[in-house]
Design an enzyme around this catalytic site. Sequence first.
Site, PDB file in Angstrom:
ATOM      1  CG  ASP A   1      47.999  43.146   2.878  1.00 53.52           C
ATOM      2  OD1 ASP A   1      48.932  42.523   2.322  1.00 53.52           O
ATOM      3  OD2 ASP A   1      46.884  43.020   2.561  1.00 53.52           O
TER       4      ASP A   1
ATOM      5  CE  LYS B   1      49.570  42.327  -4.037  1.00 57.42           C
ATOM      6  NZ  LYS B   1      48.805  41.457  -4.818  1.00 57.42           N
TER       7      LYS B   1
ATOM      8  CG  MET C   1      41.693  48.820  -4.814  1.00 52.19           C
ATOM      9  SD  MET C   1      42.373  47.105  -5.351  1.00 52.19           S
ATOM     10  CE  MET C   1      40.631  46.134  -5.434  1.00 52.19           C
TER      11      MET C   1
HETATM   12  N1  SAH Z   1      40.748  43.531   2.080  1.00 46.41           N
HETATM   13  C1  SAH Z   1      40.565  44.971   2.001  1.00 46.41           C
HETATM   14  C2  SAH Z   1      40.620  45.485   0.638  1.00 46.41           C
HETATM   15  C3  SAH Z   1      42.078  45.432  -0.171  1.00 46.41           C
HETATM   16  S1  SAH Z   1      41.708  46.216  -1.504  1.00 46.41           S
HETATM   17  C4  SAH Z   1      39.252  45.442   2.905  1.00 46.41           C
HETATM   18  O1  SAH Z   1      38.473  44.228   3.194  1.00 46.41           O
HETATM   19  O2  SAH Z   1      38.938  46.481   3.199  1.00 46.41           O
HETATM   20  C5  SAH Z   1      42.495  47.671  -1.155  1.00 46.41           C
HETATM   21  C6  SAH Z   1      41.458  48.946  -1.201  1.00 46.41           C
HETATM   22  O3  SAH Z   1      40.630  48.948  -0.112  1.00 46.41           O
HETATM   23  C7  SAH Z   1      42.214  50.262  -1.174  1.00 46.41           C
HETATM   24  O4  SAH Z   1      42.537  50.976  -2.258  1.00 46.41           O
HETATM   25  C8  SAH Z   1      40.743  51.076  -0.607  1.00 46.41           C
HETATM   26  O5  SAH Z   1      39.939  51.474  -1.613  1.00 46.41           O
HETATM   27  C9  SAH Z   1      40.314  50.343   0.551  1.00 46.41           C
HETATM   28  N2  SAH Z   1      40.580  50.688   1.878  1.00 46.41           N
HETATM   29  C10 SAH Z   1      41.226  49.936   2.626  1.00 46.41           C
HETATM   30  N3  SAH Z   1      41.489  50.165   3.775  1.00 46.41           N
HETATM   31  C11 SAH Z   1      41.100  51.612   3.618  1.00 46.41           C
HETATM   32  C12 SAH Z   1      40.787  52.490   4.415  1.00 46.41           C
HETATM   33  N4  SAH Z   1      41.158  52.701   5.796  1.00 46.41           N
HETATM   34  N5  SAH Z   1      40.218  53.857   4.251  1.00 46.41           N
HETATM   35  C13 SAH Z   1      39.842  53.880   2.760  1.00 46.41           C
HETATM   36  N6  SAH Z   1      39.755  52.800   1.917  1.00 46.41           N
HETATM   37  C14 SAH Z   1      40.284  51.717   2.305  1.00 46.41           C
END
Ligand code: SAH
Length: 481
Positions: free
Chosen positions: A249, A272, A386
């Site tokens: 990713d 994505k 998101m």
């Molecule tokens: N599987 C991931 C989430 C994927 S969806 C998880 O468990 O974290 C992607 C969303 O995750 C982003 O749009 C954001 O809202 C959040 N996200 C992921 N990494 C982040 C980070 N380092 N800081 C802030 N938001 C994050």
Amino acid sequence: MGYAPLFFKLGPQTRFVIIGGGHIAFSKSETLIALGAQLQVVGKTILPELKVFVEGVGGSVIEADYAPDYLKIATIVIAATDDAALNETIYRDAKAQGKFVNVVDTPDLCDFIFPATIKRGDIQVAISSAGISPSLARAIKRKIEYLLPWNIDALGQWIKEKRDVVKKNLKGIQARRLFWDEVLDGGIAQEVVEGNNAKAETLFAQALSEAPAASRAALYLVGAGPGHPDYITVRGTQLLGQADVVLYDRLIAPDLLERYARREATKIAVGKSADHHIKTQDAIAELIETHLRKNKIVVRLKGGDPGIYAHAAEEMDIARKLGVPYQIVPGITAALGCAAASGFPLTERNGASAVRLLTYYDETLYSDDFWKSLQLSRDETLVFYMTTRKRNTLIEKLLSIGYKPTTPAVIIEQGTTPNHAEYEATLGTFIEIYGDTNFITPTLLVIGDVVRWRATHSWREPAAVREDWFAKNTKEVADVT
Ligand code: SAH
């Protein structure tokens, strides 16, 4: 421009010529002899002990004024006189003759530099700080010294003996690689290092008879954590090391692949985000299936946890339908990582007793059930994934269903990374203060009383720069698609 680490093959015709006869030349001679090089030292005056040393190990010494002709037999030239002008002349002469040259202590006049090294027989470790700090390179060397058994070379020789029988028994490169990984990481290698050869033989024979003889497919959905490279699990790093193919990713720490994946593994960026649709989910599914059908071990490396907003079920379905084994390796989801790095808990005694991980789609605005459930969870912590772009509509709606304007809210940008940043206000003031702000993705929106703890408990210094830490993962994509 940097330095490429390569190991130079020393053949019978490989000759090092050192120009200089003093202490600098002596110390370089010692280094080169230790490496097994053939040496010629040329100098007007040569320290007697240098002469004795070089001749004693089969090298030659010429006591004469420098002349370019002395460079002719050299594969590599070392200019080690104490005369800077002469060193520069040697450099130019050497270049004119097409030789590689190193002028001692003059990085600008060096085609290569000598690394700090650990040498135990055939096993060598070379460390460089690009000339910035030999002390730092040596400090790293000391750390690695502690990690390597003194007789690691014995293990190397033992492997050499076993290579043919392993090749005969295990067809397929992957099968052999996994077998060797197991031998080296497990108890067998330890027995060899400790000198228990008979025991090692028995264990080895048993492991070889039990090892899968051919390549096999597997799918691992591995959580990489929210961005900090150390927040991946140990299991995650182990599986990355086994992978034939890594589909990764955008939201993973840029260094993870370099650290843990094999150099030969196929690495494909499939990231994505709202702005970058590198591969559609269908294209990702197709890639997974193609590689599984070729009996590859596929690691699907996902930001955060693979089970949170990450299409885990669909991707596992591919493996299940093919009859291929699959597993989820959990990761620290953004909510947990961001809250921890910002210094607030997600639940608390006498406060929020629950935390909800949510997202907000456009159609959610018309879902009565969604808002009713939120109305009942006003005392809980809400973490929206998101959702940053739609935050204004969301906040207005929350206020309209009875959320207090004094409720704290924070947007966490690039949480846990070196560029981690927090933007806090209350539901009543958020739009006024941050309504038009362009945040750098990824961002997380956290709403609830727990957020107030960051005022006193935040432990990170604000990031020095505001830039996209994950950008590297997006750039690489262009090369792949
Ligand atoms: N599987 C991931 C989430 C994927 S969806 C998880 O468990 O974290 C992607 C969303 O995750 C982003 O749009 C954001 O809202 C959040 N996200 C992921 N990494 C982040 C980070 N380092 N800081 C802030 N938001 C994050």
